[in-house]
Design an enzyme around this catalytic site. Structure first.
Site, mmCIF file in Angstrom:
data_model
loop_
_atom_site.group_PDB
_atom_site.id
_atom_site.type_symbol
_atom_site.label_atom_id
_atom_site.label_comp_id
_atom_site.label_asym_id
_atom_site.label_seq_id
_atom_site.Cartn_x
_atom_site.Cartn_y
_atom_site.Cartn_z
ATOM 1 N N GLU A 73 0.870 -1.174 0.000
ATOM 2 C CA GLU A 73 0.000 0.000 0.000
ATOM 3 C C GLU A 73 0.911 1.230 0.000
ATOM 4 O O GLU A 73 1.135 1.865 1.019
ATOM 5 C CB GLU A 73 -0.927 0.011 1.212
ATOM 6 C CG GLU A 73 -1.982 1.096 1.075
ATOM 7 C CD GLU A 73 -2.832 1.286 2.318
ATOM 8 O OE1 GLU A 73 -3.847 1.993 2.229
ATOM 9 O OE2 GLU A 73 -2.494 0.714 3.379
ATOM 10 N N ALA A 116 -2.543 8.169 5.944
ATOM 11 C CA ALA A 116 -1.480 8.012 6.939
ATOM 12 C C ALA A 116 -0.201 7.491 6.299
ATOM 13 O O ALA A 116 0.421 6.537 6.773
ATOM 14 C CB ALA A 116 -1.941 7.075 8.042
ATOM 15 N N HIS A 151 -5.961 5.569 -2.733
ATOM 16 C CA HIS A 151 -5.263 6.820 -2.415
ATOM 17 C C HIS A 151 -5.129 7.636 -3.701
ATOM 18 O O HIS A 151 -4.033 7.964 -4.141
ATOM 19 C CB HIS A 151 -3.901 6.529 -1.786
ATOM 20 C CG HIS A 151 -3.993 5.948 -0.411
ATOM 21 N ND1 HIS A 151 -4.009 6.743 0.716
ATOM 22 C CD2 HIS A 151 -4.103 4.671 0.025
ATOM 23 C CE1 HIS A 151 -4.106 5.962 1.789
ATOM 24 N NE2 HIS A 151 -4.173 4.698 1.388
ATOM 25 N N HIS A 209 -9.863 0.183 0.205
ATOM 26 C CA HIS A 209 -10.767 0.798 1.191
ATOM 27 C C HIS A 209 -11.666 1.883 0.562
ATOM 28 O O HIS A 209 -11.417 3.079 0.666
ATOM 29 C CB HIS A 209 -10.046 1.310 2.437
ATOM 30 C CG HIS A 209 -8.780 2.085 2.253
ATOM 31 N ND1 HIS A 209 -8.666 3.171 1.418
ATOM 32 C CD2 HIS A 209 -7.578 1.951 2.863
ATOM 33 C CE1 HIS A 209 -7.455 3.667 1.498
ATOM 34 N NE2 HIS A 209 -6.780 2.934 2.372
ATOM 35 N N ARG A 220 -22.198 14.860 -10.485
ATOM 36 C CA ARG A 220 -21.712 14.980 -11.862
ATOM 37 C C ARG A 220 -20.328 14.360 -12.046
ATOM 38 O O ARG A 220 -19.761 14.432 -13.133
ATOM 39 C CB ARG A 220 -21.679 16.459 -12.281
ATOM 40 C CG ARG A 220 -23.069 17.054 -12.528
ATOM 41 C CD ARG A 220 -22.980 18.441 -13.145
ATOM 42 N NE ARG A 220 -22.383 19.404 -12.244
ATOM 43 C CZ ARG A 220 -23.089 20.118 -11.346
ATOM 44 N NH1 ARG A 220 -24.404 19.965 -11.262
ATOM 45 N NH2 ARG A 220 -22.482 20.985 -10.557
ATOM 46 N N ASP A 247 -7.793 -3.134 7.713
ATOM 47 C CA ASP A 247 -6.803 -2.049 7.650
ATOM 48 C C ASP A 247 -6.253 -1.797 9.051
ATOM 49 O O ASP A 247 -5.914 -0.663 9.426
ATOM 50 C CB ASP A 247 -7.414 -0.768 7.062
ATOM 51 C CG ASP A 247 -6.361 0.241 6.618
ATOM 52 O OD1 ASP A 247 -5.189 -0.149 6.481
ATOM 53 O OD2 ASP A 247 -6.705 1.426 6.433
#
Length: 391
Positions: A141, A152, A207, A228, A239, A285
Site C-alpha cells: 500500500e 497516513a 489513495h 478501502h 456529476r 486495515d
C-alpha cells in the site's frame, strides 16, 4: 468465552449441529467433515460418520451456533501492539491476535517506506511464507499514491510508479506479492497496473484523485480491487461519480470496505453491499493498536495517537483501524447486511480477489479446512486452520 484456536491439518474432525453459512447460503443443522486439513464432506442432520474428533457446535458455542469458513483479510498492517513492518516476530504476534478473532489467513500489508526497505520487507514476507502457513503474501500500500490523498502515509516517501521500481518490488517477492495499490493518474500509473497484473498479482486502485475516465482506464488495464472504498479518494459527486461508483458498476472489481462505523457510516456500509453485491471484501486495515490499548504508536514513519479506539496521525487523518474481522461482521449485520452476504465478504470474496478462491473461502469439499465457530451473537468461540496453501 475463551476462544480456542486449533489446527485441523491432521486426522479427521466432524463439527455438527451448526448453522453453516458459506458461499452465500445458510444451511441449518449442518455438519462438515475435515480430513487432514481439507474439507472432505458436508451434510445435514446426523448422517455423519465417526471421526477422530467430534465437536457438537451447540455445546461449544451455544444454541444457534454458526459455522463459517475462516476469514480472509487482504488488507491489514498489524495488531496486538505489533506492526507488520517491524519484522518476523511482530508479524507472528499480530497474526496470533487476529487469528483468535477468526482471521485464519491474511495478506501482510506494508506501509509506504523507502524503496530499499520495502524490497527487504517483501523478501522477508516471501521467506516467512515457507514456515507460516497463515500468510498469503504481501500487499504494497504505497509508495505509488497521490500526495493529495495520502492518508497516513509519509508524503516525503511517495513517488510515481516508475516501471523499474515496480518490477524491483515484484521480483523481491518471488511470486508472493498478492496486491499492489496504485493511484492510476500518476505518471506511469496505467503501465504499472499492466506490469503488476502480468506478474500474477492483483492491481488495486487507491489513495487516488482519479476521475471516472481514469478509473475505467485503470480497470481496462487490469486493476481489479478498490482499496478501502470511500477512504483516501475523490468523493462521490452527482456529476463526477469518482472511484467508488465507477468501481461499483464494473463487475470485474472487488471493493474493500472497513466496517468499523468510523471509516464508513453504517448507512454507507449497507450502500456498498447494495451497489456491489457479491463484490465487497470486508478488510480491517488494522494497525498495531488493534487488540491493544489506546496510546501512542507508529505506522511506518508516522506517529499515531489512538483515543477511544480511533487511530489518527498528527495531521488528524485516520491512520488505519483497531478493527478485527469478527467485529466487522457484527457491524455489517447491524447495518442490515444479510448474514450470508456479510460472511461472503469475509471469506470467498477476498479469497477470489487475490486468486485463492479455489482453496479458501468456502466450506466445500476440496477447500482447505479453515473454519470459525461463532455464537448466535456472532462472538468467536473456536477457530480452526487447515492445511498449508497449495502453491
Amino acid at each position: 468465552m475463551t476462544v480456542r484456536t486449533e489446527s485441523s491439518a491432521q486426522g479427521s474432525l466432524v463439527i455438527h449441529s451448526a448453522r453453516i453459512v458459506s458461499g452465500g447460503s445458510v444451511v441449518d443443522d449442518g455438519w462438515v467433515r475435515f480430513e487432514n486439513g481439507s474439507v472432505a464432506a458436508r451434510g445435514t442432520g446426523s448422517d455423519w460418520a465417526p471421526a477422530d474428533a467430534v465437536v457438537d457446535a451447540r455445546e461449544a458455542a451455544g444454541e444457534g451456533a454458526i459455522l463459517t469458513p475462516g476469514f480472509v483479510d487482504i488488507h491489514s498492517h498489524g495488531g496486538a501492539g505489533a506492526a507488520f513492518d517491524d519484522g518476523v516476530d511482530a508479524i507472528r504476534t499480530a497474526r496470533a491476535m487476529h487469528r483468535a478473532h477468526g482471521t485464519t489467513r491474511a495478506v501482510v500489508s506494508l506501509i509506504t517506506a523507502p524503496l530499499d526497505e520495502l524490497v527487504e520487507r517483501v523478501g522477508m514476507v516471501a521467506d516467512l511464507m515457507r514456515t507460516d502457513q497463515d500468510l498469503l503474501g504481501s500487499h504494497l500500500e504505497g509508495p505509488f499514491l497521490d500526495p493529495g490523498h495520502m492518508g497516513a502515509h509519509d508524503p516525503g516517501l511517495l513517488r510515481a510508479p516508475a516501471a523499474a521500481d515496480v518490477q524491483r518490488l515484484l521480483d523481491a517477492g518471488r511470486g508472493t506479492v498478492r496486491q499492489v495499490t496504485v493511484a492510476p493518474e500518476l505518471d506511469g500509473g496505467l503501465e504499472a497496473i499492466r506490469l503488476i497484473v502480468a506478474a500474477g498479482s492483483a492491481a488495486a486502485v487507491g489513495h487516488t484523485d482519479a476521475d471516472d475516465d481514469t478509473m475505467r482506464a485503470a480497470f481496462d488495464a487490469g486493476a481489479t480491487i478498490l482499496t478501502h472504498a470511500f477512504n483516501a479518494m475523490r468523493p462521490v459527486h452527482h456529476r463526477d461519480p469518482g472511484p467508488v461508483l465507477t468501481a461499483a458498476h464494473d463487475e470485474r472489481v472487488t471493493l474493500e470496505a472497513i466496517a468499523d462505523n468510523i471509516h464508513l457510516h453504517p448507512h454507507v456500509i449497507k450502500l456498498v453491499f447494495d451497489e456491489a453485491p457479491g463484490r465487497v471484501a470486508l478488510v480491517t486495515d488494522a494497525m498495531a493498536a488493534a487488540g491493544s490499548a489506546d496510546g501512542d504508536y507508529m505506522l511506518g514513519s508516522l506517529h499515531v495517537t489512538v483515543l477511544d479506539g480511533v487511530a489518527r496521525v498528527d495531521s488528524g487523518s485516520i491512520a488505519g483501524s483497531t478493527l478485527t474481522q469478527d467485529v466487522a461482521l457484527r457491524r455489517a449485520v447491524e447495518a442490515r447486511v444479510p448474514l450470508a452476504d456479510a460472511v461472503l465478504a469475509l471469506t470467498r470474496t477476498p479469497a477470489r480477489a487475490i486468486g485463492v478462491a479455489d482453496q479458501l473461502g468456502e466450506l466445500e469439499p476440496g477447500r482447505l479446512a479453515d473454519a470459525v465457530l461463532l455464537t448466535a451473537e456472532l462472538d468467536v468461540a473456536t477457530v480452526w486452520t487447515g492445511a498449508p496453501l497449495r502453491r
